[in-house]
Write an enzyme that holds these catalytic residues in place. Structure first.
Site, PDB file in Angstrom:
ATOM      1  N   ARG A   1      47.141  48.858  -7.264  1.00  0.00           N
ATOM      2  CA  ARG A   1      46.482  48.214  -6.137  1.00  0.00           C
ATOM      3  C   ARG A   1      45.448  49.205  -5.609  1.00  0.00           C
ATOM      4  O   ARG A   1      45.781  50.340  -5.269  1.00  0.00           O
ATOM      5  CB  ARG A   1      47.495  47.917  -5.047  1.00  0.00           C
TER       6      ARG A   1
ATOM      7  N   ASN B   1      51.573  50.728  -5.962  1.00  0.00           N
ATOM      8  CA  ASN B   1      50.850  50.579  -4.706  1.00  0.00           C
ATOM      9  C   ASN B   1      51.011  51.905  -3.962  1.00  0.00           C
ATOM     10  O   ASN B   1      52.047  52.166  -3.360  1.00  0.00           O
ATOM     11  CB  ASN B   1      51.466  49.405  -3.924  1.00  0.00           C
TER      12      ASN B   1
ATOM     13  N   ARG C   1      47.117  46.829  15.027  1.00  0.00           N
ATOM     14  CA  ARG C   1      45.648  46.811  15.124  1.00  0.00           C
ATOM     15  C   ARG C   1      45.199  45.736  16.098  1.00  0.00           C
ATOM     16  O   ARG C   1      45.770  44.644  16.137  1.00  0.00           O
ATOM     17  CB  ARG C   1      45.010  46.522  13.764  1.00  0.00           C
TER      18      ARG C   1
ATOM     19  N   GLU D   1      52.064  39.810  -4.084  1.00  0.00           N
ATOM     20  CA  GLU D   1      50.902  40.593  -4.517  1.00  0.00           C
ATOM     21  C   GLU D   1      51.193  41.358  -5.804  1.00  0.00           C
ATOM     22  O   GLU D   1      50.320  41.508  -6.649  1.00  0.00           O
ATOM     23  CB  GLU D   1      50.497  41.554  -3.392  1.00  0.00           C
TER      24      GLU D   1
ATOM     25  N   HIS E   1      43.331  42.208   1.647  1.00  0.00           N
ATOM     26  CA  HIS E   1      44.442  41.304   1.298  1.00  0.00           C
ATOM     27  C   HIS E   1      43.998  40.269   0.272  1.00  0.00           C
ATOM     28  O   HIS E   1      44.602  39.202   0.153  1.00  0.00           O
ATOM     29  CB  HIS E   1      44.963  40.505   2.526  1.00  0.00           C
TER      30      HIS E   1
END
Ligand code: ADP
Length: 423
Positions: free
Chosen positions: A106, A21, A256, A399, A195
């Protein structure tokens, strides 16, 4: 899934998958053994390109092996991956091993084309590059990671697993913004969602927890990490998600804003003289929980709330209010909801967030049992009382395991043709 029988044969014995990742200044990696889906080692290289780079490597084989930490400059992603490879080799898990079946990457943005994981060739890499304008913060780092890994093991299949892929099943009326069609199409402006690897994994696990197949259930997944997104999954297919063209839309996140009136942007340009880049940074890095109260860690925010801090309390209320709006909206989108599922750092660990998000939603069939909600566990679990019409669950996300599974499913069973296609 095949379990190798002869260790000596490279093809039959190749059952390890390295998951990478790659972020702009970090690389997270995990090496998994897909014959029993266990982790052999996990690690992180951060602050790449700075003097204070740090590598943290934890071998998970050979009982008693300890976490190793190294600091000192690591110039770029190539140096980072080589440093990680050295650590793996020191544990007898070198990347030159014939047991390594593939590297799974990823990749944040796969646009509309990549609805499934793919083996990376030059053409795929070009397409990921073409998506840089819609994912300027993420895809360049992913591309660097892929190039570096390919240089290290050019003979090995490298697989891209896309954050957007699970959301490509969204119906057009959910994916399209109500803006001028020609402008939107010319610039590939639409809702992609992110996601997706987590939403896919968690929604499937939730069905398992309910003792049903994914096809039989409708679930709302709330992935609440530092980034946060909700999805509505009907019969195993995503029909709605809260992130859009970029990960900025939707829920209140660590840094965010999530949903704001888009006119806030022009307003800031006109009245505050801010540039596009400044507003981008404001909304992505200095907003959300951190913008509201100065902290983005939910543990710290709860501590402050308990001490009577009004700013932290308001930030918490805004965060939870947005979550409730999405639970309500997605209940309407799905029509029938079987489970609301919390996952990721906040979702898995914050009982107060779970309790507050569901409070007052009894009319939607939702309730949380206080005792069950207070239990801390790494296992998927129900936290709703028996009488509740809709299950409320906590399902830890994974993940990396999902990326490894998808990678191995693509290349693990039959390496021959994949390797050939690569040569
Ligand atoms: P990322 O989006 O970086 O992958 P994670 O899913 O790891 O994020 O979530 C990180 C966030 O989870 C932290 O910022 C913090 O707010 C929250 N978190 C982690 N542990 C706890 C905890 N025990 N209680 C409440 N919140 C937690």
């Amino acid at each position: 899934m095949t379990t190798p029988t002869t260790e000596d044969s490279a093809a039959a014995g190749a059952y390890r998958v390295l998951v990478l990742n790659s972020g702009s200044s970090s690389v997270k990696y995990q090496l998994l053994d897909m014959s029993d889906r266990t982790r052999l080692a996990v690690g992180l290289v951060e602050r790449i390109g700075e003097k204070t780079s740090r590598l943290v490597h934890t071998p998970l084989v050979g009982g008693g092996a300890e976490r190793r930490e190294r600091t000192g400059p690591i110039a770029d992603h190539e140096a980072a991956l080589k440093a990680a490879a050295r650590e793996l080799a020191a544990d007898g898990l070198g990347l030159d091993s014939p047991r390594l079946a593939a590297i799974g990457h990823r990749v944040v943005h796969g646009g509309l084309r990549f609805t499934e994981p793919v083996v990376i060739d030059d053409e795929v890499l070009k397409e990921i590059e073409r998506l840089v304008p819609v994912a300027p913060l993420h895809n360049p780092a992913n591309i660097t990671g892929i190039r570096t890994a390919r240089a290290l093991r050019p003979d090995l299949p490298q697989v891209a697993v896309f954050d957007t892929a699970f959301h490509t099943t969204m119906p057009e009326y959910a994916a399209r913004y109500a803006i001028d069609t020609e402008t939107a199409d010319a610039h590939r402006i639409r809702r992609y969602g992110f996601h997706g690897t987590s939403h896919a994994y968690v929604s499937r696990k939730a069905a398992e927890l309910l003792g049903r197949t994914p096809e039989e259930v409708n679930v709302i997944v709330l992935h609440l990490g530092n980034g946060a997104s909700a999805s509505a999954v009907a019969g195993g297919r995503c029909v709605e998600t809260s992130m859009g063209l970029t990960p900025l839309e939707g829920l209140v996140m660590g840094t965010r804003s999530g949903d704001v009136d888009p006119a806030v942007t022009f307003h800031l340009m006109r009245v505050a003289g801010m540039s596009a880049d400044e507003i981008d940074a404001l909304l992505n890095k200095k907003s959300g929980l951190v913008g509201l109260c100065g902290d983005n860690d939910m543990r710290e925010i709860r501590r402050r709330v308990d001490e009577g801090d009004a700013r932290a309390a308001l930030a918490f209320d805004i965060y939870v209010h947005r979550l409730k709006k999405y639970i309500g909206a997605y209940s309407a989108v799905l029509g029938r909801v079987d489970a609301v599922v919390f996952t990721a750092g906040v979702g898995e660990n914050s009982a107060p967030v779970r309790e507050a998000a569901v409070a007052g939603l009894e009319e939607l069939g939702l309730a949380v049992d206080a005792d069950l909600n207070a239990v801390r566990s790494d296992e998927p679990r129900l936290i709703s009382p028996n009488y509740a019409r809709v299950a409320v669950a906590v399902v830890p996300t994974d993940e990396e395991l999902e990326i490894a599974d998808q990678t191995f499913a693509l290349v693990g069973r039959d390496r021959g043709p994949v390797v050939q296609a690569h040569n």
